[in-house]
Design an enzyme around this catalytic site. Structure first.
Site, PDB file in Angstrom:
ATOM      1  N   ASN A 157       0.859  -1.186   0.000  1.00  0.00           N
ATOM      2  CA  ASN A 157       0.000   0.000   0.000  1.00  0.00           C
ATOM      3  C   ASN A 157       0.894   1.235   0.000  1.00  0.00           C
ATOM      4  O   ASN A 157       1.492   1.564   1.018  1.00  0.00           O
ATOM      5  CB  ASN A 157      -0.891  -0.033   1.252  1.00  0.00           C
ATOM      6  CG  ASN A 157      -1.706   1.231   1.425  1.00  0.00           C
ATOM      7  OD1 ASN A 157      -1.832   2.045   0.506  1.00  0.00           O
ATOM      8  ND2 ASN A 157      -2.275   1.405   2.612  1.00  0.00           N
ATOM      9  N   TRP A 158       0.966   1.891  -1.148  1.00  0.00           N
ATOM     10  CA  TRP A 158       1.883   3.041  -1.280  1.00  0.00           C
ATOM     11  C   TRP A 158       1.303   4.318  -0.670  1.00  0.00           C
ATOM     12  O   TRP A 158       1.978   5.339  -0.612  1.00  0.00           O
ATOM     13  CB  TRP A 158       2.217   3.269  -2.758  1.00  0.00           C
ATOM     14  CG  TRP A 158       3.004   2.138  -3.374  1.00  0.00           C
ATOM     15  CD1 TRP A 158       3.499   1.026  -2.732  1.00  0.00           C
ATOM     16  CD2 TRP A 158       3.378   2.004  -4.750  1.00  0.00           C
ATOM     17  NE1 TRP A 158       4.162   0.229  -3.631  1.00  0.00           N
ATOM     18  CE2 TRP A 158       4.101   0.800  -4.883  1.00  0.00           C
ATOM     19  CE3 TRP A 158       3.172   2.789  -5.894  1.00  0.00           C
ATOM     20  CZ2 TRP A 158       4.626   0.365  -6.102  1.00  0.00           C
ATOM     21  CZ3 TRP A 158       3.694   2.356  -7.113  1.00  0.00           C
ATOM     22  CH2 TRP A 158       4.416   1.157  -7.209  1.00  0.00           C
ATOM     23  N   LYS A 159       0.059   4.295  -0.283  1.00  0.00           N
ATOM     24  CA  LYS A 159      -0.611   5.467   0.300  1.00  0.00           C
ATOM     25  C   LYS A 159      -0.413   6.709  -0.596  1.00  0.00           C
ATOM     26  O   LYS A 159      -0.338   6.568  -1.814  1.00  0.00           O
ATOM     27  CB  LYS A 159      -0.112   5.709   1.728  1.00  0.00           C
ATOM     28  CG  LYS A 159      -0.163   4.437   2.573  1.00  0.00           C
ATOM     29  CD  LYS A 159       0.037   4.694   4.031  1.00  0.00           C
ATOM     30  CE  LYS A 159       0.151   3.369   4.762  1.00  0.00           C
ATOM     31  NZ  LYS A 159       0.148   3.490   6.193  1.00  0.00           N
ATOM     32  N   SER A 216       3.579  -2.254  10.347  1.00  0.00           N
ATOM     33  CA  SER A 216       5.035  -2.182  10.524  1.00  0.00           C
ATOM     34  C   SER A 216       5.773  -3.470  10.136  1.00  0.00           C
ATOM     35  O   SER A 216       6.793  -3.803  10.726  1.00  0.00           O
ATOM     36  CB  SER A 216       5.387  -1.771  11.961  1.00  0.00           C
ATOM     37  OG  SER A 216       4.896  -0.469  12.219  1.00  0.00           O
ATOM     38  N   GLY A 246       2.804  -1.204   4.338  1.00  0.00           N
ATOM     39  CA  GLY A 246       2.785   0.218   4.012  1.00  0.00           C
ATOM     40  C   GLY A 246       4.188   0.732   3.737  1.00  0.00           C
ATOM     41  O   GLY A 246       4.741   0.549   2.651  1.00  0.00           O
ATOM     42  N   GLY A 247       4.805   1.336   4.749  1.00  0.00           N
ATOM     43  CA  GLY A 247       6.105   1.997   4.579  1.00  0.00           C
ATOM     44  C   GLY A 247       7.154   1.156   3.869  1.00  0.00           C
ATOM     45  O   GLY A 247       7.854   1.642   2.969  1.00  0.00           O
ATOM     46  N   GLY A 259       2.455   2.122  10.754  1.00  0.00           N
ATOM     47  CA  GLY A 259       3.358   3.258  10.579  1.00  0.00           C
ATOM     48  C   GLY A 259       4.056   3.692  11.851  1.00  0.00           C
ATOM     49  O   GLY A 259       4.635   4.781  11.911  1.00  0.00           O
ATOM     50  N   HIS A 297      -9.383   0.901   5.114  1.00  0.00           N
ATOM     51  CA  HIS A 297      -8.074   1.072   5.754  1.00  0.00           C
ATOM     52  C   HIS A 297      -8.235   1.973   6.977  1.00  0.00           C
ATOM     53  O   HIS A 297      -9.068   2.889   6.980  1.00  0.00           O
ATOM     54  CB  HIS A 297      -7.088   1.693   4.760  1.00  0.00           C
ATOM     55  CG  HIS A 297      -5.682   1.693   5.268  1.00  0.00           C
ATOM     56  ND1 HIS A 297      -5.211   2.648   6.126  1.00  0.00           N
ATOM     57  CD2 HIS A 297      -4.666   0.830   5.067  1.00  0.00           C
ATOM     58  CE1 HIS A 297      -3.948   2.371   6.427  1.00  0.00           C
ATOM     59  NE2 HIS A 297      -3.592   1.274   5.789  1.00  0.00           N
ATOM     60  N   GLU A 327      -5.166  -5.293  10.736  1.00  0.00           N
ATOM     61  CA  GLU A 327      -4.183  -4.229  10.916  1.00  0.00           C
ATOM     62  C   GLU A 327      -4.453  -3.501  12.232  1.00  0.00           C
ATOM     63  O   GLU A 327      -5.279  -2.573  12.270  1.00  0.00           O
ATOM     64  CB  GLU A 327      -4.263  -3.241   9.758  1.00  0.00           C
ATOM     65  CG  GLU A 327      -3.969  -3.854   8.411  1.00  0.00           C
ATOM     66  CD  GLU A 327      -3.388  -2.837   7.433  1.00  0.00           C
ATOM     67  OE1 GLU A 327      -2.324  -3.118   6.891  1.00  0.00           O
ATOM     68  OE2 GLU A 327      -3.987  -1.773   7.256  1.00  0.00           O
ATOM     69  N   GLU A 348      -6.618   4.400   8.045  1.00  0.00           N
ATOM     70  CA  GLU A 348      -6.481   5.851   7.802  1.00  0.00           C
ATOM     71  C   GLU A 348      -7.778   6.423   7.237  1.00  0.00           C
ATOM     72  O   GLU A 348      -8.139   7.567   7.527  1.00  0.00           O
ATOM     73  CB  GLU A 348      -5.277   6.099   6.876  1.00  0.00           C
ATOM     74  CG  GLU A 348      -3.971   5.888   7.627  1.00  0.00           C
ATOM     75  CD  GLU A 348      -2.837   5.327   6.813  1.00  0.00           C
ATOM     76  OE1 GLU A 348      -2.887   5.410   5.575  1.00  0.00           O
ATOM     77  OE2 GLU A 348      -1.886   4.792   7.424  1.00  0.00           O
TER      78      GLU A 348
HETATM   79  C1  PEP Z   1      -0.716  -0.061   6.015  1.00  0.00           C
HETATM   80  O1  PEP Z   1      -0.776   1.095   5.674  1.00  0.00           O
HETATM   81  O2  PEP Z   1      -1.597  -0.852   5.651  1.00  0.00           O
HETATM   82  C2  PEP Z   1       0.399  -0.470   6.855  1.00  0.00           C
HETATM   83  C3  PEP Z   1       0.365  -1.660   7.388  1.00  0.00           C
HETATM   84  O3  PEP Z   1       1.407   0.452   7.049  1.00  0.00           O
HETATM   85  P1  PEP Z   1       2.853   0.174   7.702  1.00  0.00           P
HETATM   86  O4  PEP Z   1       3.367  -1.113   7.104  1.00  0.00           O
HETATM   87  O5  PEP Z   1       3.676   1.332   7.330  1.00  0.00           O
HETATM   88  O6  PEP Z   1       2.651   0.023   9.172  1.00  0.00           O
END
Ligand code: PEP
Length: 252
Positions: free
Chosen positions: A9-11, A213, A234-235, A173, A95, A167, A97
């Site tokens: 997920n590049w957000k 994470s 994500g990141g 994040g 998600h 999640e 966010e």
């Molecule tokens: C996400 O945005 O779905 C996520 C899991 O982010 P991160 O891996 O950065 O915690």
């Protein structure tokens, strides 16, 4: 047998050139991991560029959100037909966010899930508790409420098309990854919910990703859990080597 699924997920990151570079670098190695389903989720505006970059490779792609109405006066929104037009196979829905920053409700997520399935998009539906909810011991209640609200009204057949991403919001994040035991406990709980609401066949068929994470250095232990069928990243999905390092942790 549930096929492991790793999604990036590049957000709201990257520019057009960066998106193409990242997609190309992952796509170039995707065939080395035929036992894993792989997909990236660029910002909507770059999906077309990513489509061209991954053409002819096993790397899939999708959108980070979609609107449930088919067309009309919904300024700024994107329809399922538009995503299909761009060749998307997947869409991330609910998600954290979107739930916690943009105020999306279970009822809205549910409408989007129905719209996605009707369009033959695979929805990755996110659920997860806040830190305060975990500390209050209500994780199970939150997961049940989100499952029942976000996935209401699906037939058993439709349910099996869905991918769930567990999640925990406190792990997204933040660098604070859930322990493999914490992840496994909730994933098992989700299978129990599906067995109760549907049947064992559905409970065993639906893939449940962990997200929060995940990086190459912590992925192996989490992905080794019996009920963890992959990761929503994500990141760490913004660097090809790091993302592929996670994919390499999936056992064959
Ligand atoms: C996400 O945005 O779905 C996520 C899991 O982010 P991160 O891996 O950065 O915690």
């Amino acid at each position: 047998m549930r096929r492991p699924f790793i999604a990036g997920n590049w957000k709201m990151n990257l520019d057009r050139a960066g998106a193409v570079e990242l997609a190309s670098a992952i796509a170039a190695k995707a065939a080395d991991y035929g036992h894993v389903e792989l997909a990236v989720f660029p910002p909507t505006i770059y999906i077309e560029a990513v489509r061209d970059a991954v053409a002819g490779t096993p790397l899939g792609y999708g959108a980070q959100n979609v609107y449930f109405e088919p067309k009309g006066a919904f300024t700024g929104e994107t329809s399922t037909a538009m995503l299909i037009d761009l060749g998307c196979d997947y869409v991330i829905l609910g998600h954290s966010e979107r739930r916690h920053i943009l105020g999306e409700t279970d009822a809205e997520v549910n409408q989007k899930v129905h719209a996605a399935l009707a369009a033959k998009l695979v929805p990755i539906v996110c659920v997860g508790e806040l830190l305060a909810e975990r500390e209050a011991g209500t994780t199970g209640d939150v997961i049940r409420r989100q499952f029942d609200g976000s996935l209401a009204g699906l037939s058993a057949e439709q349910m099996q098309q869905v991918v769930i991403a567990y999640e925990p919001v406190w792990a997204i994040g933040t660098g604070k990854v859930a322990t493999p035991e914490q992840a496994e406990e909730v994933h098992k709980d989700l299978r129990k919910i599906m067995a109760d609401r549907y049947n064992i066949t559905v409970a065993e068929a639906v893939r449940i990703q962990y997200g929060g994470s995940v990086k190459a250095s912590n992925a192996a232990e989490i992905l080794a859990q019996e009920n963890v069928d992959g990761a929503l990243v994500g990141g760490a999905s913004l660097q090809a080597d790091e993302f592929l390092g996670i994919v390499a942790c999936v056992s064959r």
